[in-house]
Write a protein that holds these residues in place. Structure first.
Motif, PDB file in Angstrom:
ATOM      1  N   GLU A 131      31.362  42.928  50.360  1.00 54.04           N
ATOM      2  CA  GLU A 131      32.772  43.180  50.078  1.00 54.04           C
ATOM      3  C   GLU A 131      33.423  41.973  49.401  1.00 54.04           C
ATOM      4  N   GLU A 132      33.087  40.773  49.869  1.00 51.97           N
ATOM      5  CA  GLU A 132      33.638  39.560  49.259  1.00 51.97           C
ATOM      6  C   GLU A 132      33.173  39.418  47.807  1.00 51.97           C
ATOM      7  N   ILE A 133      31.915  39.722  47.561  1.00 48.55           N
ATOM      8  CA  ILE A 133      31.379  39.640  46.200  1.00 48.55           C
ATOM      9  C   ILE A 133      32.065  40.674  45.304  1.00 48.55           C
ATOM     10  N   GLU A 134      32.213  41.902  45.801  1.00 48.13           N
ATOM     11  CA  GLU A 134      32.869  42.959  45.019  1.00 48.13           C
ATOM     12  C   GLU A 134      34.310  42.576  44.693  1.00 48.13           C
ATOM     13  N   CYS A 135      35.023  42.036  45.641  1.00 45.39           N
ATOM     14  CA  CYS A 135      36.411  41.608  45.417  1.00 45.39           C
ATOM     15  C   CYS A 135      36.462  40.480  44.381  1.00 45.39           C
ATOM     16  N   ALA A 136      35.528  39.530  44.496  1.00 41.49           N
ATOM     17  CA  ALA A 136      35.480  38.408  43.551  1.00 41.49           C
ATOM     18  C   ALA A 136      35.159  38.900  42.138  1.00 41.49           C
ATOM     19  N   LEU A 137      34.240  39.847  42.030  1.00 39.27           N
ATOM     20  CA  LEU A 137      33.869  40.383  40.716  1.00 39.27           C
ATOM     21  C   LEU A 137      35.044  41.097  40.044  1.00 39.27           C
ATOM     22  N   GLU A 138      35.886  41.745  40.834  1.00 39.59           N
ATOM     23  CA  GLU A 138      37.036  42.458  40.274  1.00 39.59           C
ATOM     24  C   GLU A 138      38.039  41.522  39.604  1.00 39.59           C
ATOM     25  N   SER A 139      38.067  40.264  40.026  1.00 44.68           N
ATOM     26  CA  SER A 139      39.070  39.331  39.485  1.00 44.68           C
ATOM     27  C   SER A 139      38.544  38.483  38.334  1.00 44.68           C
ATOM     28  N   THR A 140      37.410  38.862  37.765  1.00 52.41           N
ATOM     29  CA  THR A 140      36.836  38.059  36.680  1.00 52.41           C
ATOM     30  C   THR A 140      37.232  38.510  35.283  1.00 52.41           C
ATOM     31  N   ALA A 141      38.051  39.516  35.161  1.00 49.88           N
ATOM     32  CA  ALA A 141      38.415  40.041  33.841  1.00 49.88           C
ATOM     33  C   ALA A 141      39.311  39.064  33.089  1.00 49.88           C
ATOM     34  N   SER A 142      38.896  38.675  31.901  1.00 51.24           N
ATOM     35  CA  SER A 142      39.688  37.728  31.112  1.00 51.24           C
ATOM     36  C   SER A 142      40.981  38.333  30.597  1.00 51.24           C
ATOM     37  N   ALA A 143      41.113  39.660  30.622  1.00 55.86           N
ATOM     38  CA  ALA A 143      42.342  40.307  30.156  1.00 55.86           C
ATOM     39  C   ALA A 143      43.535  39.938  31.039  1.00 55.86           C
ATOM     40  N   GLU A 144      43.281  39.437  32.220  1.00 55.05           N
ATOM     41  CA  GLU A 144      44.349  39.073  33.140  1.00 55.05           C
ATOM     42  C   GLU A 144      44.849  37.648  32.897  1.00 55.05           C
ATOM     43  N   PHE A 145      44.361  37.014  31.850  1.00 59.57           N
ATOM     44  CA  PHE A 145      44.735  35.636  31.537  1.00 59.57           C
ATOM     45  C   PHE A 145      45.475  35.605  30.210  1.00 59.57           C
ATOM     46  N   SER A 146      46.563  34.869  30.162  1.00 61.12           N
ATOM     47  CA  SER A 146      47.359  34.748  28.942  1.00 61.12           C
ATOM     48  C   SER A 146      47.076  33.419  28.255  1.00 61.12           C
ATOM     49  N   LEU A 147      46.565  33.498  27.031  1.00 58.26           N
ATOM     50  CA  LEU A 147      46.337  32.277  26.252  1.00 58.26           C
ATOM     51  C   LEU A 147      47.664  31.643  25.826  1.00 58.26           C
ATOM     52  N   GLU A 148      48.690  32.440  25.657  1.00 57.52           N
ATOM     53  CA  GLU A 148      49.993  31.915  25.231  1.00 57.52           C
ATOM     54  C   GLU A 148      50.604  30.996  26.290  1.00 57.52           C
ATOM     55  N   THR A 149      50.493  31.409  27.547  1.00 60.56           N
ATOM     56  CA  THR A 149      51.106  30.616  28.630  1.00 60.56           C
ATOM     57  C   THR A 149      50.079  29.811  29.415  1.00 60.56           C
ATOM     58  N   MET A 150      48.796  30.002  29.095  1.00 57.11           N
ATOM     59  CA  MET A 150      47.704  29.365  29.843  1.00 57.11           C
ATOM     60  C   MET A 150      47.862  29.624  31.338  1.00 57.11           C
ATOM     61  N   SER A 151      48.078  30.892  31.664  1.00 56.82           N
ATOM     62  CA  SER A 151      48.250  31.254  33.072  1.00 56.82           C
ATOM     63  C   SER A 151      47.711  32.657  33.327  1.00 56.82           C
ATOM     64  N   PHE A 152      47.466  32.941  34.601  1.00 57.31           N
ATOM     65  CA  PHE A 152      46.995  34.263  34.994  1.00 57.31           C
ATOM     66  C   PHE A 152      48.173  35.205  35.127  1.00 57.31           C
ATOM     67  N   GLU A 153      47.940  36.449  34.769  1.00 57.20           N
ATOM     68  CA  GLU A 153      48.972  37.475  34.890  1.00 57.20           C
ATOM     69  C   GLU A 153      48.892  38.177  36.234  1.00 57.20           C
TER      70      GLU A 153
END
Length: 190
Positions: A131-153
């Protein structure tokens, strides 16, 4: 005719001797240094000045990219602390995202949550549950990161640049020592 042949032979021997002398002088002025930076052993060989320049670059980037140091850009991004992000960190993240997209996410710098799940780089490393691995894998999408603000959405993202920081650092050293000769060897993370 024999004087010309003798002169050519003597000049050839003189040039070989001077070439050997230059190589010997270069070898005498070469030293090496072993460091522990970026969680790995680093060996640098070259002139003292080149070694110092290479060490300066590596030390600076080690501080910027260390995800566990409160002084680092990566730590500030991961912990949602506002503040200026260095040009080097912006370049590293931007280049990493572009390469990841180009090569099908084979190397994903947004895998910090996976690193955290295993406790890598911490005193208490562990085997995470499925479950911990599955949860960690879900948060690896780079689409959730903003290059403009250098922050996570979102609140789950986390960066770990360990897979790309060493290569990036070697490229930076190459730029700094463009006219110099220096050998830098970095092992895998220890």
């Amino acid at each position: 005719m024999s004087r010309i042949v003798l002169a050519v032979i003597l000049l050839s021997l003189a040039s070989l001797t001077s070439c050997g002398t230059e190589k010997k002088k270069a070898a005498e002025n070469t030293s090496d240094r072993t460091l522990f930076l970026m969680d790995t052993m680093v060996s640098i060989k070259g002139s003292a000045g080149d070694i110092d320049k290479a060490e300066d670059v590596l030390t600076r980037l080690d501080v910027l990219f260390d995800r566990y140091s409160s002084e680092s850009d990566i730590y500030r991004i991961n912990n949602r602390i506002s503040g200026g992000i260095s040009v080097e960190t912006v370049e590293l993240i931007s280049n990493s995202i572009a390469l990841s997209e180009c090569y099908g996410n084979e190397v994903n710098i947004f895998s910090g949550s996976i690193t955290d799940a295993w406790g890598i780089g911490r005193d208490e490393q562990k085997l995470p549950s499925a479950e911990e691995i599955e949860c960690a894998l879900e948060s690896t999408a780079s689409a959730e990161f903003s290059l403009e603000t250098m922050s996570f959405e979102d609140h789950n993202g986390s960066i770990d640049v360990g897979s790309v920081a060493k290569g990036f650092s070697l490229d930076m050293i190459k730029e700094q020592l463009s006219d110099e000769c220096c050998i830098v060897s970095m092992t895998s993370s220890i």
